[in-house]
Design an enzyme around this catalytic site. Sequence first.
Site, PDB file in Angstrom:
ATOM      1  N   SER A   8       7.389   7.923   4.579  1.00  0.00           N
ATOM      2  CA  SER A   8       7.252   7.006   5.709  1.00  0.00           C
ATOM      3  C   SER A   8       6.485   5.772   5.265  1.00  0.00           C
ATOM      4  O   SER A   8       5.531   5.868   4.491  1.00  0.00           O
ATOM      5  CB  SER A   8       6.510   7.691   6.857  1.00  0.00           C
ATOM      6  OG  SER A   8       6.390   6.834   7.970  1.00  0.00           O
ATOM      7  N   CYS A   9       6.919   4.595   5.743  1.00  0.00           N
ATOM      8  CA  CYS A   9       6.226   3.346   5.446  1.00  0.00           C
ATOM      9  C   CYS A   9       6.107   2.527   6.724  1.00  0.00           C
ATOM     10  O   CYS A   9       6.746   2.851   7.726  1.00  0.00           O
ATOM     11  CB  CYS A   9       6.964   2.550   4.366  1.00  0.00           C
ATOM     12  SG  CYS A   9       8.537   1.847   4.901  1.00  0.00           S
ATOM     13  N   PRO A  10       5.278   1.478   6.761  1.00  0.00           N
ATOM     14  CA  PRO A  10       5.062   0.731   7.995  1.00  0.00           C
ATOM     15  C   PRO A  10       6.332   0.173   8.637  1.00  0.00           C
ATOM     16  O   PRO A  10       6.498   0.238   9.840  1.00  0.00           O
ATOM     17  CB  PRO A  10       4.119  -0.402   7.562  1.00  0.00           C
ATOM     18  CG  PRO A  10       3.370   0.168   6.419  1.00  0.00           C
ATOM     19  CD  PRO A  10       4.359   1.043   5.691  1.00  0.00           C
TER      20      PRO A  10
END
Length: 490
Positions: A8-10
């Site tokens: 997961s990333c921003p």
Amino acid sequence: MKLVAVTSCPTGIAHTYMAAEAIEQAAVAAGHEIHVETQGAAGAEALDPAVIAAADAVIFAADVDVRDKERFAGKPIVSAGVKRGINHAAEMVDEAVEKAKAAPAGDTPAPAPAAPAGPKLGPGAKLRLWLMTGVSYMLPFVAAGGILIALAFIIGGAEIANKVNGGEFEGVAYEAITDPTAILDQTGIAGLMFYIGGLAFSMLVPILAGFIAFGMADRMGIAPGVVGGLIAVAVGAGFLGGLAAGLLAGAIVMALKLIKANQAFAGIMRIVVIPLLSVFATGFIMLVVVGKPIAEAQTWLTDWLAGLSGVNAVLLGLILGAMMGFDLGGPVNKVAYLFGVGALASGDLTVMAAVMAAGMVPPLGLALATVVRGSLFTQAERQSGKAAWLLGAFFITEGAIPFAAADPLRVIPSTMVGGAVAGAVSMAFGATLQAPHGGIWVIPLIGDPLGFIVALLAGTAATCLCAIALKTAWKSKAAEAADDQSLVTI
């Protein structure tokens, strides 16, 4: 060995899926079975509970808080940022295997806390995680609201804002529409799009604050965070106020959760007492203590920005452009991007144009470099270059990550130089942009499109030339190994 992973990333676009692919390939290459859950912009297809139960270890490669971590209770966990998942996937897989081997034997795992965690994070890493969680949930509102507003201007002309909100435009006076259900009849589809986009845009600060607090204190942080964000908007504290409100609300909820209550009172604490006290305390502090000073600082920053011209404006574009090219979607990049969004919301359209040009340049410049001097790049990088054309065109700076991961000492200076050139040239021309995202899709919304295109071409060329020069003077080991292998094959 059976493994599961979550990435997961921003933004939930590039990093998330690149890390998932890297970890999956590393695990398969090592002879292990793996299932990966990507918590990206398109949502997440949750791992099958049976797959989790059968897993020997868990890998988290995430820059934002992993959702529903309690599913992995009792499992050995390897946790790191998403970039480590991209750059060092094999190491993470090896660590997970070692932890699985070292875990106590038995059919049933030992009891574990409901929300297992990886290695202890320092204060700076925690702060970054909380802020990036807020940014992650805010970005869809930025994209949807901003592009709807931009399309409204394309369809309805520059006067559409006055038609909806009231005011005078080119000698014609418009009354504000007080009944939202009448907007379509009175202003057409353009007015409707402007109104809906404006509503989405108005939620940026509350959502940012609410989900910063969520990252700190889980679901109980959302209500006080959103209320604090709404107060930040009401007092004119803007994005700075939203950041403060989110951190304040999260800290208050975390403190309240430390209060031990007996079993009969625990349910009331979670449902009534903590929400009541946290919302009031956050609102009180924002209104009485910190709101006004932050609002004054925000006003000063806005006034300073509005007064920039000439050399100062070019310098601002240069600095923001370099920031956009520094970590390619990381926190420094996001600070520059949010600065552009904030300027856009305040009415300064030149900063957003400079930021978007600078953000498009890194993938485009490196893609061009793979065409001009392909021998300086590995086969995998040349393949990444083909995708980078499209990613750069759509303002997805993360398209440059494969190059930076393989050769950061040469690539990152090149992307910073290119971004700085693009930002400075865009500001020099005074190009403007009404939308906060979109890349080539929003070219019609750009004021002085020729100047913007010149900035984009100049930045792309600068990135390309700098990368070629650095790689020629100081060739990477990966490229040298690829050349040696090709000579052996010949």
